[in-house]
Design a protein around this motif. Structure first.
Motif, PDB file in Angstrom:
ATOM      1  N   VAL A 404      64.056 190.251  73.094  1.00 40.44           N
ATOM      2  CA  VAL A 404      64.081 188.810  72.857  1.00 40.44           C
ATOM      3  C   VAL A 404      63.856 188.553  71.374  1.00 40.44           C
ATOM      4  CG1 VAL A 404      62.996 186.616  73.405  1.00 40.44           C
ATOM      5  CG2 VAL A 404      63.242 188.354  75.179  1.00 40.44           C
ATOM      6  N   ASN A 405      64.739 187.787  70.764  1.00 39.61           N
ATOM      7  CA  ASN A 405      64.644 187.482  69.337  1.00 39.61           C
ATOM      8  C   ASN A 405      63.775 186.244  69.154  1.00 39.61           C
ATOM      9  OD1 ASN A 405      64.945 187.236  66.623  1.00 39.61           O
ATOM     10  ND2 ASN A 405      67.162 186.935  66.637  1.00 39.61           N
ATOM     11  N   ARG A 406      62.534 186.466  68.780  1.00 35.02           N
ATOM     12  CA  ARG A 406      61.582 185.373  68.596  1.00 35.02           C
ATOM     13  C   ARG A 406      60.617 185.746  67.492  1.00 35.02           C
ATOM     14  NH1 ARG A 406      56.638 183.771  72.481  1.00 35.02           N
ATOM     15  NH2 ARG A 406      56.096 181.738  71.624  1.00 35.02           N
ATOM     16  N   CYS A 407      60.477 184.888  66.517  1.00 34.72           N
ATOM     17  CA  CYS A 407      59.579 185.144  65.392  1.00 34.72           C
ATOM     18  C   CYS A 407      58.142 185.142  65.880  1.00 34.72           C
ATOM     19  CB  CYS A 407      59.793 184.091  64.303  1.00 34.72           C
ATOM     20  SG  CYS A 407      58.671 184.271  62.900  1.00 34.72           S
ATOM     21  N   CYS A 408      57.408 186.216  65.579  1.00 33.27           N
ATOM     22  CA  CYS A 408      56.025 186.323  66.057  1.00 33.27           C
ATOM     23  C   CYS A 408      55.049 185.546  65.184  1.00 33.27           C
ATOM     24  CB  CYS A 408      55.611 187.795  66.121  1.00 33.27           C
ATOM     25  SG  CYS A 408      55.602 188.631  64.534  1.00 33.27           S
ATOM     26  N   LEU A 409      55.523 185.011  64.043  1.00 32.78           N
ATOM     27  CA  LEU A 409      54.640 184.232  63.180  1.00 32.78           C
ATOM     28  C   LEU A 409      54.615 182.764  63.593  1.00 32.78           C
ATOM     29  CD1 LEU A 409      55.404 185.738  59.646  1.00 32.78           C
ATOM     30  CD2 LEU A 409      53.628 186.382  61.277  1.00 32.78           C
ATOM     31  N   CYS A 410      55.785 182.144  63.666  1.00 37.83           N
ATOM     32  CA  CYS A 410      55.841 180.727  64.034  1.00 37.83           C
ATOM     33  C   CYS A 410      56.064 180.514  65.523  1.00 37.83           C
ATOM     34  CB  CYS A 410      56.934 180.028  63.247  1.00 37.83           C
ATOM     35  SG  CYS A 410      58.616 180.595  63.633  1.00 37.83           S
ATOM     36  N   LYS A 411      56.626 181.512  66.205  1.00 41.52           N
ATOM     37  CA  LYS A 411      56.905 181.444  67.648  1.00 41.52           C
ATOM     38  C   LYS A 411      57.814 180.273  67.990  1.00 41.52           C
ATOM     39  CE  LYS A 411      52.434 183.506  68.828  1.00 41.52           C
ATOM     40  NZ  LYS A 411      51.969 183.656  67.428  1.00 41.52           N
ATOM     41  N   LEU A 412      58.698 179.923  67.055  1.00 39.99           N
ATOM     42  CA  LEU A 412      59.589 178.784  67.255  1.00 39.99           C
ATOM     43  C   LEU A 412      61.056 179.182  67.148  1.00 39.99           C
ATOM     44  CD1 LEU A 412      57.701 176.076  65.141  1.00 39.99           C
ATOM     45  CD2 LEU A 412      57.687 176.344  67.621  1.00 39.99           C
ATOM     46  N   ASN A 413      61.388 180.029  66.177  1.00 38.00           N
ATOM     47  CA  ASN A 413      62.773 180.366  65.891  1.00 38.00           C
ATOM     48  C   ASN A 413      63.005 181.866  66.061  1.00 38.00           C
ATOM     49  OD1 ASN A 413      63.581 177.637  64.903  1.00 38.00           O
ATOM     50  ND2 ASN A 413      62.044 178.093  63.339  1.00 38.00           N
ATOM     51  N   GLY A 414      64.285 182.242  65.980  1.00 32.99           N
ATOM     52  CA  GLY A 414      64.619 183.644  65.985  1.00 32.99           C
ATOM     53  C   GLY A 414      64.216 184.319  64.680  1.00 32.99           C
ATOM     54  N   GLU A 415      63.962 185.637  64.773  1.00 36.28           N
ATOM     55  CA  GLU A 415      63.484 186.369  63.598  1.00 36.28           C
ATOM     56  C   GLU A 415      64.650 187.019  62.868  1.00 36.28           C
ATOM     57  OE1 GLU A 415      59.780 189.109  63.422  1.00 36.28           O
ATOM     58  OE2 GLU A 415      61.511 190.461  63.490  1.00 36.28           O
ATOM     59  N   SER A 416      64.872 186.582  61.638  1.00 32.27           N
ATOM     60  CA  SER A 416      65.820 187.212  60.731  1.00 32.27           C
ATOM     61  C   SER A 416      65.106 187.475  59.412  1.00 32.27           C
ATOM     62  CB  SER A 416      67.047 186.319  60.508  1.00 32.27           C
ATOM     63  OG  SER A 416      66.672 185.113  59.865  1.00 32.27           O
ATOM     64  N   VAL A 417      65.757 188.183  58.506  1.00 27.12           N
ATOM     65  CA  VAL A 417      65.123 188.513  57.226  1.00 27.12           C
ATOM     66  C   VAL A 417      64.837 187.252  56.433  1.00 27.12           C
ATOM     67  CG1 VAL A 417      65.406 189.749  55.053  1.00 27.12           C
ATOM     68  CG2 VAL A 417      66.229 190.778  57.176  1.00 27.12           C
TER      69      VAL A 417
END
Length: 530
Positions: A404-417
């Motif tokens: 699952v593509n989910r940013c672990c910092l904001c937990k709102l958006n997908g994680e990309s560079v």
């Protein structure tokens, strides 16, 4: 041939080079049969002439009774095995494909068998395979135009000491007799997990007998094919004499003197077994990967349709169609398409990229990365991140990882560079801290590489400029460390702690020393505005 010593491996450009996984189905008279997966594509390839023939697609034809069984969930899985060899009766090379279905019912299985002929370049269906294949994805051992597999009468039967044969000439199934000693050993050790596998050594059929309880492997050779009394034990190996279990050993060839046997062990090691001294010696081919698949192939000039031989009716019809499709003009030869942006006249992805974006070179701010005061490993990380190659979740998904593509910092958006290092709300707070300390107002660029392009520091003071050049190193490295801490350790730091960590790193990298008191940090923060 002399197999006593190996040279350096040479890489061959095979027709399936750009496929993810390629399997060697079989080897016969200098021809290799290659397969990408259990389905397609399948090609016949002559490494000596560099010619290959792509086989037509063979669909799996499921009978009506099997389709009914599938609806009732009686059948659950199926697997495919192959056998490739030469039919001396019809002077033809044939490939046999067996698709075997098995289900929850112990006595329920079904096998679909198709045979490919190189002469006709077509598949045809033959009678079903009457035995149950004991090993999935273990292709046939070929001796004298006969294919061999280890089988049993029923799927769940412990009677796995049968060798089924398929004669390519008459296209009939039969069983190969084993020696009386092997039959007695099988029944004696039935409850001790005795199993066999079938291979080829020196043109003779051989059987590998694995004794799980006694921790031993025996290799038997049938010196006179079809004669039961010609079975003879070639070697016996105690498994404690090698590094790992020996149940996946495969005999390849004899040495030039005939006193040693070359064995492939678990597809990652080659061993010489001395038949007289009963010792094992390790060997290696330079240039070979850690894992490999060994196959004996003697060079030949056997023709394939690609070099004018064995043309089937379909190839001839296609050539005639191609000739009709050409429009010739007198004096200029045959018309052809030319890609103008390329100097060679052939289409290239790079030239098409230049036409789209007008990009005529790579401009990368390498001095900003490699001439900084940041540690070398951090510089390498920044260089990798600028090219969007760090293993964020979106890059892992591109490598076919199901996640699952989910940013672990904001937990709102997908994680990309770019999101993780620039536009994430947590990253935005970190960048706001840096801009407030330096007394500037700035808009974050769209991509990471654009940030490096404009990161000059001409709008800050002379003293602060030294720290400014390593600022984005500190921010990116701190965010990446926090991201990994949350992903792998399950520990989460607050934004305030992350900001303090950035300031401490900036102090150490900018002044080249650790701070001794909080006053050092205060003085450092004051110097950023000077």
């Amino acid at each position: 041939m002399d197999f006593d010593s190996f040279g350096r491996a040479i890489k061959l450009d095979h027709p399936l080079e750009f496929k993810q996984y390629v399997e060697v189905v079989g080897s016969c008279n200098g021809l290799l049969c290659l397969c990408e997966t259990e389905d397609q594509p399948i090609v016949l390839w002559n490494p000596s002439t560099r010619k290959h023939q792509k086989l037509p697609v063979a669909l799996i034809q499921v009978p009506r009774e099997l389709r009914v069984a599938q609806l009732t969930s009686d059948f659950c899985v199926f697997f495919t095995v192959y056998g490739f060899g030469f039919d001396s009766v019809s002077d033809d090379y044939k490939l046999v494909r067996i698709v075997q279905f098995c289900g929850f019912n112990d006595d329920l299985f079904y096998s679909e068998v198709k045979v490919y002929s190189l002469k006709s370049n077509s598949w045809r269906r033959i009678q079903c395979f009457p035995y149950y294949l004991r090993y999935e994805r273990v292709n046939a051992a070929v001796v004298g135009g006969v294919l061999h597999w280890v089988v049993s009468r029923k799927p769940k039967s412990e009677m796995a000491n049968l060798i089924a044969a398929f004669d390519l000439g008459v296209e009939e199934y039969r069983l190969v007799p084993l020696s009386d000693y092997l039959d007695r050993e099988f029944h004696k050790t039935l409850n001790n997990y005795f199993r066999i596998n079938v291979r080829v050594l020196g043109g003779c059929l051989c059987v590998i007998c694995h004794y799980a309880v006694e921790d031993r492997d025996d290799i038997w050779v049938m010196k006179d094919y079809g004669v039961k009394e010609s079975w003879a034990k070639l070697l016996s190996v105690e498994l404690q004499n090698v590094l790992r279990p020996f149940d996946s050993v495969r005999p390849l060839v004899y040495s030039k003197s005939g006193g040693e046997v070359l064995l492939a062990h678990d597809n990652f090691r080659l061993l010489w077994f001395d038949l007289k001294r009963k010792t094992v010696k390790h060997d290696w081919i330079h240039g070979v990967r850690i894992t490999f698949e060994a196959e004996i192939c003697l060079g030949s000039l056997v023709p394939l349709p690609g070099d004018g031989g064995c043309d089937g009716k379909k190839q001839q019809a296609q050539k005639k169609k191609d000739r009709k499709g050409r429009h010739e003009v007198e004096g200029t030869g045959v018309d052809s398409l030319i890609w103008v942006p390329s100097s060679q006249g052939m289409f290239q992805v790079w030239s098409f990229f230049v036409c789209l974006f007008g990009f005529h070179g790579v401009s990368f701010p390498w001095k900003t990365v490699w001439l900084s005061k940041a540690p070398l490993r951090v510089a390498f990380f920044v260089w990798t991140a600028a090219w969007s190659k760090i293993l964020t979740l979106d890059n892992l998904r591109k490598r076919r990882h199901i996640i699952v593509n989910r940013c672990c910092l904001c937990k709102l958006n997908g994680e990309s560079v770019d999101h993780l290092l620039l536009h994430c709300p947590v990253a935005h707070d970190c960048w706001s801290l840096i801009f407030d300390l330096c007394g500037i107002h700035w808009v974050i660029p769209r991509t990471s590489q654009e940030l490096l392009d404009v990161w000059r520091g001409q709008w800050v003071g002379a003293q602060a400029r030294v720290f400014w050049r390593v600022t984005f190193f500190c921010v990116w490295w701190s965010i990446w460390k926090e991201r990994n801490r949350r992903s792998f350790d399950g520990k989460e730091s607050s934004v305030g702690v992350l900001k303090f960590f950035i300031i401490c790193i900036l102090f150490c990298w900018g002044w080249g020393r650790d701070f001794s008191s909080i006053e050092d940090i205060v003085d450092f923060l004051g110097s950023l505005r000077s």
